[in-house]
Design a protein around this motif. Structure first.
Motif, PDB file in Angstrom:
ATOM      1  N   ARG A 101      -9.451  -7.767   3.590  1.00  0.00           N
ATOM      2  CA  ARG A 101     -10.370  -6.743   4.098  1.00  0.00           C
ATOM      3  C   ARG A 101     -11.418  -7.347   5.032  1.00  0.00           C
TER       4      ARG A 101
ATOM      5  N   ASN B 237      -9.963  -7.774   8.560  1.00  0.00           N
ATOM      6  CA  ASN B 237      -9.901  -6.496   9.270  1.00  0.00           C
ATOM      7  C   ASN B 237     -11.286  -5.896   9.504  1.00  0.00           C
TER       8      ASN B 237
ATOM      9  N   LEU C 288     -13.203  -4.669   7.466  1.00  0.00           N
ATOM     10  CA  LEU C 288     -13.540  -3.551   6.579  1.00  0.00           C
ATOM     11  C   LEU C 288     -14.667  -3.965   5.634  1.00  0.00           C
TER      12      LEU C 288
ATOM     13  N   ARG D 157      -9.693  -3.866  15.159  1.00  0.00           N
ATOM     14  CA  ARG D 157      -8.882  -3.267  14.095  1.00  0.00           C
ATOM     15  C   ARG D 157      -7.591  -2.670  14.620  1.00  0.00           C
ATOM     16  N   ARG D 158      -7.624  -2.144  15.847  1.00  0.00           N
ATOM     17  CA  ARG D 158      -6.399  -1.497  16.328  1.00  0.00           C
ATOM     18  C   ARG D 158      -5.289  -2.510  16.544  1.00  0.00           C
TER      19      ARG D 158
ATOM     20  N   ILE E 217      -3.109  -2.865   8.558  1.00  0.00           N
ATOM     21  CA  ILE E 217      -3.280  -3.191   7.148  1.00  0.00           C
ATOM     22  C   ILE E 217      -2.583  -2.126   6.311  1.00  0.00           C
TER      23      ILE E 217
ATOM     24  N   PHE F  71      -2.266  -0.806   2.299  1.00  0.00           N
ATOM     25  CA  PHE F  71      -3.029  -0.923   1.059  1.00  0.00           C
ATOM     26  C   PHE F  71      -2.138  -0.742  -0.167  1.00  0.00           C
TER      27      PHE F  71
ATOM     28  N   ASN G 248      -2.851   5.048   0.573  1.00  0.00           N
ATOM     29  CA  ASN G 248      -3.913   5.689   1.358  1.00  0.00           C
ATOM     30  C   ASN G 248      -3.388   6.502   2.531  1.00  0.00           C
TER      31      ASN G 248
ATOM     32  N   ARG H 172       2.944   3.670   9.695  1.00  0.00           N
ATOM     33  CA  ARG H 172       1.676   4.099  10.290  1.00  0.00           C
ATOM     34  C   ARG H 172       0.939   2.915  10.902  1.00  0.00           C
ATOM     35  N   ALA H 173       0.944   1.783  10.183  1.00  0.00           N
ATOM     36  CA  ALA H 173       0.286   0.581  10.720  1.00  0.00           C
ATOM     37  C   ALA H 173       1.060   0.040  11.925  1.00  0.00           C
TER      38      ALA H 173
END
Lengths: 249, 283
Positions: A49, A52, A54, A80-81, A85, A87, A91, A153-154
């Motif tokens: 984290r 990234n 976060l 970040r783009r 990541i 999880f 999520n 998605r990532a």
């Protein structure tokens, strides 16, 4: 020698009085797959984290492609783009279809037109056996399917680096394999990855390097063949003995 | 013995008994309800002044004569709550977002939002209607209208925006931070994460309490009659004073029930559905 994607120097991170990371040094090269192993609470997730952004770090430096991303004034969203990541708890966005989950980043961050983002997403979903789930909502999918959607998605942001945070820990045992095979495919395709995992067999197969974390430090760092068969640190041996006793390897 | 479905008789016996039990509980419910309301009805009707009360409050002839009059005045109440509801939905979300802005820079913004919500929830609606409708309108500032409908809408909007902003805020805070983290990890800005991920989920979750506040708002439209706005309550009031009979109030109550009951039932249904979903999700 390939280029360095991530370099971490002297990273410290505390939550209130609890020091979770106590001086982490780690460099990851392009196409390298690094597995982080260690007991729960050893700092694996927090380390991911922090990479990234976060979590805000307390001391040390993190360089992505030789740029220090911990300096003030760095655009965290831009960093970040380029880092995907995934999880432990997936999520996914429960109010969006699979397709909308996957295209949210490309459309809103990369500003791709809808049809291009959707074509791209459809192709990625098909590659991971999810073509027929495009219009489903996350709560209609199995855990393994949800986690594969989260990986897609990532990937839809075409990241240079993927961080996987114990992505099979929330899955029923029979669903673990389908998610791990996706990760194997990514590794075969040359994706640079840092993977926090409790799946030792998987780590041994896939990793170029394994880092054993203990109490917020990297205690041992080396090729899996050495770490798993001849660890030098007594703490590593102890941890692996416990894992073997628990039947996780 | 074989039941019509072709299944063995054994289960049919047990469902039969359950059905008989169901029939018996319906019977008990009906009898108990009849007894209960008969006793209450008897107590009321046999009281010494019942004929007088019946004449003053339950005069069927007066009821039907004034129902259309009050009904047409009720159009003002409908217009008032429809306009106010739209404004409240938008402004409430705006205030809730202001209040959830992070960081020390936004402290004054948060402070103003908190003070607003506290004051307008803490002062009785009627006082706010008076202060704004007579006070501000009475200042005579050029360009500021002194139309009672305008000030009625402003007052109710301010009061209910305060309530609804709290409802929205609770909804925003109920969305797990991991959702925002997932959005941020894709490179979305804080505002984008709020707009595309957090708020859509929060709004879905707060629809039942929002509808509850709307029921309250619809009823509170009668309060603006104190500004001299001739809406349904004021009309009923005028008629009551001219005929010395309270039945027009009964007519207005019935009109309100026709409007609020469907909304109440819808709210209950949505709450029950959410609970079922939650239980299903918890597994």
């Amino acid at each position: 020698m390939t280029a360095e994607v991530v370099r971490i120097e002297g990273l410290h991170k505390s939550f209130d009085k609890l020091e979770v990371l106590r001086g982490i040094d780690l460099a990851v090269r392009e196409h390298e797959v690094v597995c982080l192993i260690g007991a729960s609470g050893s700092g694996k997730s927090t380390l991911l984290r922090c990479i990234n952004l976060l979590e805000a770090i307390d001391a040390g430096r993190i360089l992505i492609d030789r740029t220090d991303i911990t300096l003030p004034g760095v655009d965290a969203n831009k960093i970040r783009r380029r880092i995907g990541i995934v999880f432990q708890a997936f999520n996914l966005f429960p109010h969006m279809s699979v397709l909308d989950n996957v295209t949210l980043g490309p459309r809103r961050v990369l500003r791709l037109p809808r049809d291009r983002a959707e074509d791209d997403a459809t192709e990625l979903l098909a590659r991971f056996g999810l073509a027929d789930k495009r219009t489903e909502y996350p709560d209609r999918l199995s855990g393994g399917q949800q986690q594969r959607v989260a990986i897609v998605r990532a990937l839809a942001m075409h990241p240079d680096l993927m961080l996987l945070d114990e992505i099979t820990s929330a899955l029923d045992p029979e669903l673990v394999a389908e998610v791990l095979s996706v990760v194997r495919e990514l590794a075969a395709g040359g994706m640079t990855m840092i993977i926090a995992t409790h799946e030792m067999g998987f780590a041994r197969d896939i990793a170029n390097r394994v880092c054993f974390l203990d109490a917020g430090r990297i205690l041992e760092d080396g090729p899996p063949s050495r770490i798993f068969s001849a660890p030098t640190e007594p703490r590593t041996r102890q941890f692996l003995d416990r894992v073997i006793a628990a039947g996780r390897m | 013995m074989i039941s019509p479905s072709g299944l063995p008789a054994q289960p049919a016996v047990s469902t039969g008994r359950r059905r008989r039990d169901g029939g018996r509980s319906i019977l008990i419910a009906v009898v108990s309800t009849l007894v209960f309301f008969s006793v209450i009805g008897w107590v009321i009707v046999s009281s010494p002044s019942w004929p007088l009360v019946q004449h003053d409050f339950f005069d069927a002839e007066v009821f039907w004569r004034y129902l259309p009059v009050i009904g047409s005045a009720f159009v003002t109440n409908i217009a008032l709550f429809l306009i106010t509801e739209v404004l409240v939905l938008i402004l409430g979300l705006f205030i809730a977002v202001l209040r959830s802005l992070p960081g020390p820079v936004f402290f004054p913004v948060r402070l103003v939002a908190i003070a607003y919500a506290d004051i307008f929830r803490g002062v009785p609606s009627l006082l706010i209607i008076y202060v704004l409708g007579f006070g501000i309108a009475g200042l005579g500032i050029p360009g500021v209208p002194n139309d009672p409908f305008f000030w009625a809408a402003v007052s109710l909007t301010l009061v209910y925006t305060a309530y609804v902003s709290e409802v929205y805020r609770a909804g925003i805070e109920s969305i797990h931070p991991s959702q925002a983290a997932a959005a941020r990890s894709l490179g979305l800005t804080q505002a984008q994460a709020l707009r595309y991920v957090v708020i859509p989920q929060a709004v879905r979750r707060v629809i039942p309490p929002l509808l509850n506040d709307f029921i309250g708002l619809q009823k509170d439209t009668v309060l603006v009659s104190y500004l001299g706005l001739v809406e349904a309550f004021r009309t009923a009031n005028i008629e009551q004073q001219s005929i010395f009979n309270y039945t027009p109030y009964l007519a207005l109550s019935v009109i309100f029930l026709v409007i609020t009951l469907p909304l109440t039932r819808l709210t209950d249904y949505l709450v029950a559905r959410d609970r079922r979903r939650f239980l299903a999700g918890a597994r």
